[in-house]
Design an enzyme around this catalytic site. Structure first.
Site, PDB file in Angstrom:
ATOM      1  N   HIS A  94       6.945 -11.469 -21.695  1.00 12.66           N
ATOM      2  CA  HIS A  94       6.485 -13.229 -21.965  1.00 12.66           C
ATOM      3  C   HIS A  94       5.920 -13.564 -22.970  1.00 12.66           C
ATOM      4  CE1 HIS A  94       7.348 -12.167 -17.031  1.00 12.66           C
ATOM      5  NE2 HIS A  94       6.733 -12.818 -17.198  1.00 12.66           N
ATOM      6  N   ASP A 142      11.100 -17.570 -10.877  1.00  9.58           N
ATOM      7  CA  ASP A 142       9.734 -16.654 -11.433  1.00  9.58           C
ATOM      8  C   ASP A 142       9.394 -15.697 -10.215  1.00  9.58           C
ATOM      9  OD1 ASP A 142       7.594 -15.738 -13.435  1.00  9.58           O
ATOM     10  OD2 ASP A 142       6.887 -17.921 -13.823  1.00  9.58           O
ATOM     11  N   ASP A 202       6.653  -3.903 -15.986  1.00  2.00           N
ATOM     12  CA  ASP A 202       6.499  -5.388 -16.765  1.00  2.00           C
ATOM     13  C   ASP A 202       4.610  -4.844 -17.285  1.00  2.00           C
ATOM     14  OD1 ASP A 202       6.078  -8.767 -17.030  1.00  2.00           O
ATOM     15  OD2 ASP A 202       4.557  -7.765 -15.474  1.00  2.00           O
ATOM     16  N   GLU A 220       4.511 -19.324 -22.794  1.00  2.00           N
ATOM     17  CA  GLU A 220       4.483 -19.895 -21.764  1.00  2.00           C
ATOM     18  C   GLU A 220       3.181 -20.313 -21.701  1.00  2.00           C
ATOM     19  OE1 GLU A 220       4.022 -17.074 -17.671  1.00  2.00           O
ATOM     20  OE2 GLU A 220       4.602 -18.748 -16.649  1.00  2.00           O
ATOM     21  N   ARG A 253       0.775  -1.215   0.058  1.00  2.00           N
ATOM     22  CA  ARG A 253       0.132  -0.039  -0.283  1.00  2.00           C
ATOM     23  C   ARG A 253       0.516   1.363   0.023  1.00  2.00           C
ATOM     24  NH1 ARG A 253      -5.216  -2.131   2.407  1.00  2.00           N
ATOM     25  NH2 ARG A 253      -5.882   0.132   2.501  1.00  2.00           N
ATOM     26  N   GLY A 265       1.620 -11.788 -17.650  1.00  2.00           N
ATOM     27  CA  GLY A 265       0.287 -11.947 -17.140  1.00  2.00           C
ATOM     28  C   GLY A 265      -0.669 -13.210 -18.786  1.00  2.00           C
TER      29      GLY A 265
HETATM   30  O1  LIG Z   1       4.574 -16.850 -13.774  1.00  2.00           O
HETATM   31  C1  LIG Z   1       4.897 -15.880 -14.180  1.00  2.00           C
HETATM   32  N1  LIG Z   1       3.778 -15.854 -16.282  1.00  2.00           N
HETATM   33  C2  LIG Z   1       3.167 -13.953 -16.390  1.00  2.00           C
HETATM   34  N2  LIG Z   1       2.831 -13.309 -15.950  1.00  2.00           N
HETATM   35  C3  LIG Z   1       3.293 -13.354 -14.630  1.00  2.00           C
HETATM   36  C4  LIG Z   1       4.162 -14.464 -14.073  1.00  2.00           C
HETATM   37  N3  LIG Z   1       4.655 -14.458 -13.004  1.00  2.00           N
HETATM   38  C5  LIG Z   1       3.638 -13.005 -12.447  1.00  2.00           C
HETATM   39  N4  LIG Z   1       3.304 -12.323 -13.614  1.00  2.00           N
HETATM   40  C6  LIG Z   1       2.635 -10.798 -13.485  1.00  2.00           C
HETATM   41  O2  LIG Z   1       1.554 -11.495 -13.554  1.00  2.00           O
HETATM   42  C7  LIG Z   1       1.119 -10.098 -13.840  1.00  2.00           C
HETATM   43  C8  LIG Z   1      -0.538  -9.992 -14.160  1.00  2.00           C
HETATM   44  O3  LIG Z   1      -0.758  -8.945 -13.858  1.00  2.00           O
HETATM   45  C9  LIG Z   1       1.853  -9.960 -14.963  1.00  2.00           C
HETATM   46  O4  LIG Z   1       2.203  -8.225 -15.238  1.00  2.00           O
HETATM   47  C10 LIG Z   1       3.052  -9.735 -14.056  1.00  2.00           C
HETATM   48  O5  LIG Z   1       3.427  -9.510 -13.813  1.00  2.00           O
END
Ligand SMILES: O=c1[nH]cnc2c1ncn2[C@@H]1O[C@H](CO)[C@@H](O)[C@H]1O
Length: 361
Positions: free
Chosen positions: A216, A297, A153, A219, A86, A189
């Site tokens: 990303h 990760d 990101d 995946e 926060r 995401g």
């Molecule tokens: O393993 C992952 N793969 C894809 N996205 C991920 C992963 N871990 C965290 N995020 C996060 O999920 C957010 C969505 O709100 C992404 O922006 C990313 O930072």
């Protein structure tokens, strides 16, 4: 500095355990999310402090909460968990703890994702987010010498959001508030239903400002997303990218153009995109000559650490110590460190490997 008296090269004599081998290797982490690195105790403490009531209240309940049905379920939990963050102090604490946790594993340098938009959209002043993470970064450096850098990101697939606006805002934050800490732009995401070409302008603006492109892709969706990331986003590296194996022409492209994949085996198991270690594609990617490194990760959410990923590589993926040492060197090569810092770290890694061999006689 990491205490090298117990784990350093000089201390080894006789048989070297996998743990000793991994601990002695100076490491680089290229794919870890700041918000996904909150320690269980920190999640619980911050939830209490800020009276966030849709978060589990015990470590056991938190572990159960982190049993993900699938990737989308993981993202839902992730977006709920970040509500405990926060104010500036929370971000400073998280950045400091994350960096110190890496330093304790003999990680010397890390490129860490964080997602400013998901905090700004909840009303956290963006200046406070950046001031906090930068403070934590400086404190960890002063305490241990660990050097961390940020990859801001773009949260792909936020329900109901205008993705182009989210992307534009993220780049604006990175270039306005990032200072020297931000080295790259990413998108994470959801991949399914979030085509990468829509981010081309945002990535072009970020690259224009000197940031690296580290999306990303591949995946939770196939090779197309990786192709799009190369062709439309100018990817310098790809987060995950394991589905590249669906397309031999893409594998050829990654190999010849030396576009690295940042691979995180336990993450893939815990989000259900790979069934088990035995069927994880990392050994195949290595055999195909694709540049790859090993990463953690979202370690506490996936019940892992970077150290554990190296141990899984040895024990569950069937990789030799020589190959695992090559993965550690690859992470140095694929990082955005300067050439002389890379050389220095590679020399330290070679010394650690030589000492382990010598100890075994
Ligand atoms: O393993 C992952 N793969 C894809 N996205 C991920 C992963 N871990 C965290 N995020 C996060 O999920 C957010 C969505 O709100 C992404 O922006 C990313 O930072």
């Amino acid at each position: 500095m990491t205490d090298t008296t117990e784990t350093g090269p000089g201390a080894l004599a006789g048989p070297v355990s996998d743990e000793q081998f991994v601990d002695a290797l100076p490491k680089v982490e290229l794919h870890v999310h700041l918000e996904g690195s909150m320690l269980p105790g920190t999640v619980l403490a911050l939830a209490r402090r800020h009276q966030v009531d849709d978060i589990p209240t015990t470590e056991a309940a938190l572990r159960e909460w982190y049993a993900f049905k699938d990737f989308n379920h993981f993202l839902e939990v992730y977006r709920t968990a970040v509500k405990v963050l926060r104010d500036e102090d929370d971000f400073a604490l998280l950045a400091r703890e994350t960096a110190l946790g890496l330093a304790a594993q003999n990680v010397r340098y890390a490129e860490i994702y964080f997602t400013p938009y998901i905090h700004a959209m909840r009303g956290v002043p963006i200046e406070d987010v950046f001031a906090g993470v930068e403070r934590g970064r400086a404190e960890a450096y002063a305490a241990t010498g660990i050097d961390i850098r940020w990859i801001t990101d773009i949260p792909g697939g936020l329900p109901g959001a205008d993705m182009r606006m989210v992307a534009e805002r993220t780049v604006e934050y990175a270039t306005t508030y990032g200072g020297t800490g931000v080295i790259g732009i990413g998108v994470g995401g959801a991949e399914v239903g979030v085509p990468r070409p829509q981010f081309a302008e945002a990535f072009a603006a970020a690259r224009q400002a000197g940031l690296r492109s580290i999306p990303h892709a591949g995946e939770t969706s196939g090779a197309r997303t990786v192709w799009d990331s190369i062709e439309h986003l100018g990817a310098d590296r790809i987060g995950h990218g394991i589905r590249s194996l669906d397309d031999p022409a893409l594998i050829e492209r990654l190999r010849t153009d030396r576009i690295p994949l940042d691979v995180s085996p336990t993450s893939n198991l815990r989000t259900g995109v790979v069934a088990d270690y035995a069927s994880h594609p990392l050994p195949t990617l290595i055999a195909e000559g694709v540049p790859v490194s090993l990463n953690s990760d979202d370690p506490p959410m996936f019940g892992t650490t970077l150290r554990d990923e190296y141990l899984h590589a040895l024990r569950d993926l069937g990789l030799s110590r020589a190959t695992v040492a090559e993965l550690a060197a690859a992470a140095v090569h694929h990082s955005f460190l300067t050439p002389d810092r890379k050389e220095a770290l590679l020399a330290e890694q070679r010394a650690a490997v030589a000492a382990a061999l010598a100890a075994e006689g």
